[in-house]
Enzyme design. Structure first.
Site, PDB file in Angstrom:
ATOM      1  N   VAL A  53      -9.578   5.148   3.507  1.00 15.31           N
ATOM      2  CA  VAL A  53      -9.782   6.589   3.352  1.00 15.31           C
ATOM      3  C   VAL A  53     -11.170   6.942   2.829  1.00 15.31           C
ATOM      4  O   VAL A  53     -11.638   8.053   3.059  1.00 15.31           O
ATOM      5  CB  VAL A  53      -8.689   7.243   2.459  1.00 15.31           C
ATOM      6  CG1 VAL A  53      -7.330   7.127   3.100  1.00 15.31           C
ATOM      7  CG2 VAL A  53      -8.688   6.677   1.060  1.00 15.31           C
ATOM      8  N   GLN A  81      -7.697   8.238  -2.299  1.00 15.52           N
ATOM      9  CA  GLN A  81      -7.023   9.305  -1.563  1.00 15.52           C
ATOM     10  C   GLN A  81      -7.602  10.672  -1.929  1.00 15.52           C
ATOM     11  O   GLN A  81      -7.762  11.540  -1.069  1.00 15.52           O
ATOM     12  CB  GLN A  81      -5.516   9.260  -1.819  1.00 15.52           C
ATOM     13  CG  GLN A  81      -4.860   8.068  -1.155  1.00 15.52           C
ATOM     14  CD  GLN A  81      -3.354   8.169  -1.109  1.00 15.52           C
ATOM     15  OE1 GLN A  81      -2.806   9.259  -0.953  1.00 15.52           O
ATOM     16  NE2 GLN A  81      -2.684   7.039  -1.203  1.00 15.52           N
ATOM     17  N   HIS A 134       0.828  -1.205   0.000  1.00 15.36           N
ATOM     18  CA  HIS A 134       0.000   0.000   0.000  1.00 15.36           C
ATOM     19  C   HIS A 134       0.863   1.256   0.000  1.00 15.36           C
ATOM     20  O   HIS A 134       1.916   1.294   0.630  1.00 15.36           O
ATOM     21  CB  HIS A 134      -0.953   0.000   1.208  1.00 15.36           C
ATOM     22  CG  HIS A 134      -2.095  -0.934   1.010  1.00 15.36           C
ATOM     23  ND1 HIS A 134      -1.955  -2.299   1.091  1.00 15.36           N
ATOM     24  CD2 HIS A 134      -3.387  -0.698   0.689  1.00 15.36           C
ATOM     25  CE1 HIS A 134      -3.115  -2.866   0.829  1.00 15.36           C
ATOM     26  NE2 HIS A 134      -3.991  -1.918   0.590  1.00 15.36           N
TER      27      HIS A 134
END
Length: 169
Positions: free
Chosen positions: A124, A89, A68
């Site tokens: 996220v 993100q 990641h």
């Protein structure tokens, strides 16, 4: 978007090609999951993927976490950043950090990586910039064992959302 019936009829190679990126740069998870078909539901499919990770040796779990990207750290620079990670993100605003936020995230990422030897992972899509920064600070106080388990839990949450994006329930 595919229906579950189509997922169950893919050849093993097609399955891995389609779902090999669900767990970041780790097609071995899809290779293990394909042997458990047919799937009766999307939830069962998610569970099979998760179990493939849980049953892997710790070294392979750690390699999965290390696959990641660091959050916000290499946006726009890292050619290995998957399209999914870039979009995820961005959805949390990590592509629009102020200089102060970027500095704080960079320093926390560095401290986390130095302590645990892996990048900080959080789902996220279920967080905001503030939640991410707070979680990073909190999780820096964890032990390696607790943190590896939490990273894998977060990766499962990321994978579940990615599967929902690809497969109709």
């Amino acid at each position: 978007m595919m229906c579950l019936q189509d997922v169950n009829t893919l050849s093993p190679a097609q399955f891995v090609e389609t779902f090999g990126g669900i767990y970041e740069h780790s097609p071995w998870v899809a290779e293990a999951a394909v042997t458990q078909r047919p799937f009766a539901s999307l939830q069962q499919m998610q569970l099979v993927f998760s179990q493939a990770v849980q049953q892997a040796p710790e070294s392979q779990k750690l390699a999965l976490v290390r696959a990641h990207p660091e959050l916000g750290h290499r946006m726009g620079i890292d050619p290995d950043l998957s399209a999914e990670s870039t979009q995820e993100q961005g959805s949390a605003g990590l592509d629009r950090l102020s200089p102060t936020e970027y500095k704080q995230l960079h320093e926390l990422n560095d401290a986390y990586h130095k302590k645990f030897g892996m990048p900080f992972v959080i789902c996220v899509r279920k967080a905001t910039k503030a939640v991410i920064l707070e979680a990073l600070e909190q999780r820096l106080t964890s032990s390696f064992t607790v943190e590896l388990a939490e990273a894998l839990k977060q990766i499962d949450a990321i994978a579940a959302l990615r599967l929902q994006d690809k497969v109709q329930a």
